[in-house]
Design an enzyme around this catalytic site. Structure first.
Site, short mmCIF file in Angstrom:
data_model
loop_
_atom_site.label_atom_id
_atom_site.label_comp_id
_atom_site.label_asym_id
_atom_site.label_seq_id
_atom_site.Cartn_x
_atom_site.Cartn_y
_atom_site.Cartn_z
CD GLU A 32 -2.82 1.29 2.37
OE1 GLU A 32 -3.28 0.31 2.96
OE2 GLU A 32 -2.99 2.47 2.76
CG ASP A 312 -0.63 4.25 4.35
OD1 ASP A 312 -0.67 4.59 3.15
OD2 ASP A 312 -1.53 4.50 5.15
#
Ligand code: NAG
Ligand code: NAG
Ligand code: NAG
Ligand code: NAG
Ligand code: NAG
Length: 353
Positions: A32, A312
């Site tokens: 991600e 992230d």
């Protein structure tokens, strides 16, 4: 074997030889991780504490410099890049959205083409038209070598930007059919609400906009829509990835199911329980949610065979994620940690196929 077949065969051997992913490696694989192009200024919105807006933008645009250097320094073998939220999901005009998706995907493929040993791509898709989304997914997987797609929650649409399209409706079945035919995962990533909703909901406590609260509650509704509208019953092989350790849904499996059961008489198509789809169709990543006790709860509730490491980046720093995953030697067995860091990712992405 004819000469053409022989060349194809040798090329395949050469490709495979260049890329062996095995369980004796120690590096991580992460999913991600955001990247952006200058044509999508909405992607550079709010920098997290510790980064200026300019630094966030530079980190999003970069692939081969500070990103790769930090991967090397922190033991990341492979990173899948995807277009920073809201990307195409923030473009209401279907024609503009479809063209921008092709543009984003071609730029991503070009940028990583000289280092596919370290970088892969998830497609950006315009979700206005499920048939077109399916065809673009096919193109990016078959022609560009992408590993699946990442959608940023609902597709914004309509002349006033206030129509919201959710992919749990039957008109998206043609898209889910392509996803399962290609056998690739689709990552469900959060995005902000349109202002009309966000103002009503968050003006009293504006700090709850974005990742602290708004993202998870908004996206979890979409994910529960997929479950309860029977998408996984119609597509039993569908693979969805959800970040942030499940957008809070697994904590509430019992209560959600209790309350849903009272509503089945009202026409809900779902044939199984929400938690069961988490064991057959949904994978979750640890992106931006480095909570060891929560991971251990999810290990019991779902199983580590559904949980993958992710960071992230650049909203979260690479050392923060990497230091956390390396600290898990205290609580996971070596083979469990290897699965979390890379083993399951190698299978899910079919890196050795
Ligand atoms: C496994 O991967 C590591 C690097 O990650 C490499 O050093 C090693 O040679 C590989 N082993 C096999 C058997 O391919
Ligand atoms: C790939 O191309 C970029 C941009 O030209 C460059 O910075 C990078 O060093 C190249 N990487 C490799 C592995 O060749
Ligand atoms: C969706 O795209 C397909 C293929 O381009 C087209 O045939 C179809 O008419 C479109 N559907 C809508 C509702 O616009
Ligand atoms: C998917 O892409 C491949 C490779 O470009 C192409 O041959 C095939 O026709 C495409 N499938 C569909 C349904 O368009
Ligand atoms: C809808 O969004 C687009 C792109 O952000 C913007 O240019 C346009 O002015 C918006 N339309 C309305 C009616 O708010």
């Amino acid at each position: 074997m004819g000469p053409i077949l022989l060349v194809a065969f040798l090329a395949k051997i050469a490709f495979c030889a260049a890329r062996v992913w095995n369980d004796t490696g120690v590096g991580t694989i992460v999913f991600e991780e955001a990247w952006a192009i200058p044509e999508l200024p909405g992607s550079f919105a709010v920098a997290p504490v510790g980064q200026t807006g300019g630094e966030l933008a530079a980190n999003l645009l970069d692939v081969h410099n500070q990103r790769l250097r930090q991967m090397d320094e922190n033991g990341i073998d492979f990173m899948i890049l995807s277009c920073a939220s809201p990307c195409i999901q923030g473009i209401s005009d279907p024609k503009v959205a479809a063209e921008m998706a092709v543009n984003v995907n071609n730029q991503l493929a070009n940028q990583i083409a000289n280092n596919t040993f370290r970088f892969g791509g998830f497609a950006a898709l315009s979700m206005h038209n499920a048939t077109e989304a399916a065809l673009e997914l096919n193109r990016t997987v078959k022609d560009l070598g992408f590993f699946g797609a990442l959608v940023n929650d609902y597709q914004q649409s309509g002349p006033n930007n206030d129509t919201l399209l959710y992919y749990d409706q039957p008109e998206y079945d043609i898209f889910w059919q392509m996803v399962t035919d290609l056998d690739v995962p689709v990552y469900f990533h959060p995005r902000s609400n349109i202002p009309e909703i966000a103002d009503l909901e968050f003006d009293h406590a504006p700090w709850l906009r974005g990742p602290a609260q708004e993202f998870a509650v908004t996206l979890s509704t979409h994910i529960l829509g997929l479950c309860t509208n029977g998408v996984f019953d119609r597509f039993p092989k569908l693979k969805i990835i959800v970040g942030h350790l499940g957008e809070r849904i697994p904590s509430d499996f019992v209560r959600i199911q209790d309350l849903l059961l009272r509503q089945t008489a009202q026409g809900m198509p779902m044939q199984r329980s929400v938690s069961s789809y988490w064991r057959t169709n949904i994978f979750e990543t640890t992106s931006g949610n480095f909570a060891t006790n929560l991971l251990l709860f999810h290990k019991l509730e779902i199983g580590l065979d559904r949980i993958l490491f992710s960071i992230d980046y650049p909203y979260v720093t690479i050392p923060e994620g990497s230091n956390w995953v390396n600290s898990l030697t205290n609580v996971l067995r070596p083979e469990e940690l290897l699965s979390l860091k890379r083993g399951l990712a190698i299978d899910l992405l079919k890196l050795n196929d």
